[in-house]
Design an enzyme around this catalytic site. Structure first.
Site, PDB file in Angstrom:
ATOM      1  CG  HIS A  57     -25.373 -63.578  20.977  1.00  0.00           C
ATOM      2  ND1 HIS A  57     -24.593 -64.583  20.464  1.00  0.00           N
ATOM      3  CD2 HIS A  57     -25.440 -62.655  20.006  1.00  0.00           C
ATOM      4  CE1 HIS A  57     -24.214 -64.284  19.238  1.00  0.00           C
ATOM      5  NE2 HIS A  57     -24.734 -63.114  18.933  1.00  0.00           N
ATOM      6  CG  HIS A  59     -25.677 -58.217  17.468  1.00  0.00           C
ATOM      7  ND1 HIS A  59     -24.351 -58.313  17.085  1.00  0.00           N
ATOM      8  CD2 HIS A  59     -26.137 -59.489  17.536  1.00  0.00           C
ATOM      9  CE1 HIS A  59     -24.032 -59.608  16.910  1.00  0.00           C
ATOM     10  NE2 HIS A  59     -25.095 -60.341  17.187  1.00  0.00           N
ATOM     11  CD  GLU A 143     -21.873 -63.138  16.871  1.00  0.00           C
ATOM     12  OE1 GLU A 143     -21.949 -64.117  16.137  1.00  0.00           O
ATOM     13  OE2 GLU A 143     -22.833 -62.376  17.119  1.00  0.00           O
ATOM     14  CG  HIS A 177     -21.130 -66.655  14.051  1.00  0.00           C
ATOM     15  ND1 HIS A 177     -22.177 -65.763  13.965  1.00  0.00           N
ATOM     16  CD2 HIS A 177     -21.237 -67.435  12.950  1.00  0.00           C
ATOM     17  CE1 HIS A 177     -22.883 -66.005  12.870  1.00  0.00           C
ATOM     18  NE2 HIS A 177     -22.317 -67.013  12.219  1.00  0.00           N
ATOM     19  CG  HIS A 222     -25.615 -67.872  16.964  1.00  0.00           C
ATOM     20  ND1 HIS A 222     -24.624 -68.555  16.316  1.00  0.00           N
ATOM     21  CD2 HIS A 222     -25.285 -66.555  16.891  1.00  0.00           C
ATOM     22  CE1 HIS A 222     -23.747 -67.685  15.872  1.00  0.00           C
ATOM     23  NE2 HIS A 222     -24.112 -66.484  16.206  1.00  0.00           N
ATOM     24  CG  ASP A 290     -27.828 -63.589  17.270  1.00  0.00           C
ATOM     25  OD1 ASP A 290     -27.209 -62.514  17.373  1.00  0.00           O
ATOM     26  OD2 ASP A 290     -27.647 -64.386  16.336  1.00  0.00           O
ATOM     27  CG  HIS A 294     -30.918 -55.966  10.265  1.00  0.00           C
ATOM     28  ND1 HIS A 294     -29.679 -55.369  10.109  1.00  0.00           N
ATOM     29  CD2 HIS A 294     -30.664 -57.247  10.620  1.00  0.00           C
ATOM     30  CE1 HIS A 294     -28.724 -56.268  10.360  1.00  0.00           C
ATOM     31  NE2 HIS A 294     -29.297 -57.415  10.685  1.00  0.00           N
TER      32      HIS A 294
HETATM   33  O1  DOR Z   1     -27.852 -63.022  11.719  1.00  0.00           O
HETATM   34  C1  DOR Z   1     -26.946 -62.472  12.344  1.00  0.00           C
HETATM   35  N1  DOR Z   1     -26.940 -61.146  12.531  1.00  0.00           N
HETATM   36  N2  DOR Z   1     -25.962 -63.222  12.835  1.00  0.00           N
HETATM   37  C2  DOR Z   1     -24.868 -62.660  13.377  1.00  0.00           C
HETATM   38  O2  DOR Z   1     -24.010 -63.373  13.799  1.00  0.00           O
HETATM   39  C3  DOR Z   1     -24.702 -61.187  13.397  1.00  0.00           C
HETATM   40  C4  DOR Z   1     -26.015 -60.534  13.431  1.00  0.00           C
HETATM   41  C5  DOR Z   1     -25.952 -59.033  13.202  1.00  0.00           C
HETATM   42  O3  DOR Z   1     -25.101 -58.369  13.800  1.00  0.00           O
HETATM   43  O4  DOR Z   1     -26.797 -58.532  12.449  1.00  0.00           O
HETATM   44 ZN    ZN Z   2     -23.544 -64.615  15.604  1.00  0.00          ZN
END
Ligand code: DOR
Ligand code: ZN
Length: 429
Positions: A57, A59, A143, A177, A222, A290, A294
């Protein structure tokens, strides 16, 4: 006659306590024992060899709009520097991966830039071309956003149910999710957790479980509390994952960063819940990061404007290995959760460190833990909520026998895409 090796890792400590040599060739471990004749020998005295972790998991961001947060170069280097050799990218990209063109574009972007192995999931929504994505090589689906989160709009229960039956027919895995969001003022970690409760997670899980067609392989993403983990165990044969941020951070203990940095969905919970999650360590099948980077600028805005998500692919194994060294958890339990069980659910190979296994592995100092510092990490996010906590970072990471991370330098290799079982290679006319 014994065959030659491309590389020998000399004097490694294996998880079973043996100190020996690993001979690597053709992407695999060809021999465990006295090293074969080789072009290159690396003395690994004092280093513990573990199979490369499979983080199911992450991103990875990138694309045209999100490269300033992370891209495949920085994200995959961050993975390698944390002992992760395979990442599974989530499809809530901009635009989301609902169709085959977007999916193939994502595979091409990752193929050009990634340093670690990668699988890419297909997005689940009313508009998604589920069968097309499967044939294009999606590793799994989701997800699936049963509740809205950063870059993922909520998918209705009916749309979920339709997608589930298509996914079950394909024999694919769907990841979920689950949350139930109460509208209100989102001004602090405590408020965020009260608007996205653990009870809500469980209610959403039960609502979706009731819509599972027979034979569906499902995985809950998660889970943030024992309450939701228990619901997942009752939905057997479904699996679930728990994230390091729910084990190491809480509303009360959110590290040295301000609250917005620890805003994440599902939210970090109270200390009591965090400790209770540790109590059920043995029952957790998968740990994943996860990884959701950012920038510091985005995370330092007023809380209600802060995007949810925490970077974590590089600190996941190091934080947990430090817990092994401190005697809190068994090494074998860690390997189950970050290597073998995720690989099993995804239907992909993992390294057993036996002859014939893929040479995906990482070598860690066998005693020393260090204080985690954002300055040493490789994510473009440039910050970590784990600043100052203890971690054990690999010195060397191999992917398919290639020395992808060595002496703080990265080197790229090819053939890193891990397509799903439904992949149909396009015919060249
Ligand atoms: O906190 C999160 N950020 N939860 C998610 O499910 C997506 C993720 C994101 O892509 O920033
Ligand atoms: Zn998520």
């Amino acid at each position: 006659m014994t065959s030659d090796a491309e590389c020998v890792l000399k004097n490694v400590l294996l998880p079973d306590g043996r100190v020996t040599d690993l001979s690597l060739a053709g992407g695999k471990i060809i021999h465990v024992g006295a090293g074969r004749r080789a072009d290159r020998t690396i003395d690994c005295s004092g280093l513990l060899c573990l199979p490369g972790a499979v983080d199911m998991h992450v991103h990875m961001r990138g694309g045209e709009k999100q490269g300033y947060k992370e891209d495949w170069v920085s994200g995959s280097q961050s993975a390698l520097a944390g002992g992760v050799t395979t990442v599974v990218d989530q499809p809530n990209t901009i635009p989301p991966l609902t169709g085959t063109d977007a999916f193939r574009g994502r595979v091409a972007e990752a193929t050009r830039n990634a340093y670690c192995r990668f699988g890419i999931n297909g997005y689940v929504s009313g508009e998604s071309d589920i069968a097309g994505l499967w044939e294009a090589g999606a590793l799994a689906f989701g997800e699936t956003f049963a509740a809205a989160s950063s870059y993922g709009g909520a998918v209705s229960p009916d749309e979920c149910a339709k997608a589930f039956s298509l996914i079950a027919d394909l024999g694919a895995l769907v990841t979920l999710h689950c949350e139930d969001v109460i509208p209100g003022d989102d001004t602090s970690l405590a408020a965020h957790a009260a608007l996205r409760t653990a009870k809500g997670e469980r209610v959403c899980m039960e609502m979706l479980t009731a819509r599972f067609p027979p034979g569906l392989s499902a995985h809950f993403c998660h889970l943030s509390s024992p309450l939701s983990a228990e619901a997942a165990m009752m939905a057997l044969p479904a699996s679930f994952e728990v994230m390091p941020h729910h084990l190491f951070l809480s509303i009360e203990e959110h590290g040295t960063v301000s609250e917005g940095y620890c805003k994440v969905n599902p939210p970090v919970r109270h200390e009591m819940t965090r400790k209770a999650l540790w109590e059920m360590w043995d029952a957790i099948p998968v740990i994943a990061s996860d990884h959701a980077p950012h920038t510091a600028e985005e995370k330092s805005q007023p809380f209600s404007a802060v995007p949810s998500g925490i970077p974590g692919v590089e600190t996941m194994v190091p934080l947990l290995l430090a817990q092994v060294y401190q005697g809190r958890i068994a090494l074998s339990s860690l390997l189950e959760k970050v290597v073998y069980t995720p690989a099993h659910f995804l239907g992909i190979p993992a390294s057993t460190l036996l002859p014939g296994a893929p040479a995906d592995l990482a070598l860690y100092p066998r005693q020393e833990t260090v204080a985690i510092s954002a300055e040493q990490l490789h994510s473009r996010a440039g910050w970590t909520p784990y600043e100052g906590m203890q971690g054990v970072f690999p010195r060397i990471t191999c992917v398919g026998g290639h020395l992808s991370y060595l002496r703080n330098e990265f080197s790229q290799t090819d053939g890193l895409w891990v397509p799903g079982r439904g992949y149909k290679c396009p015919q060249v006319e």
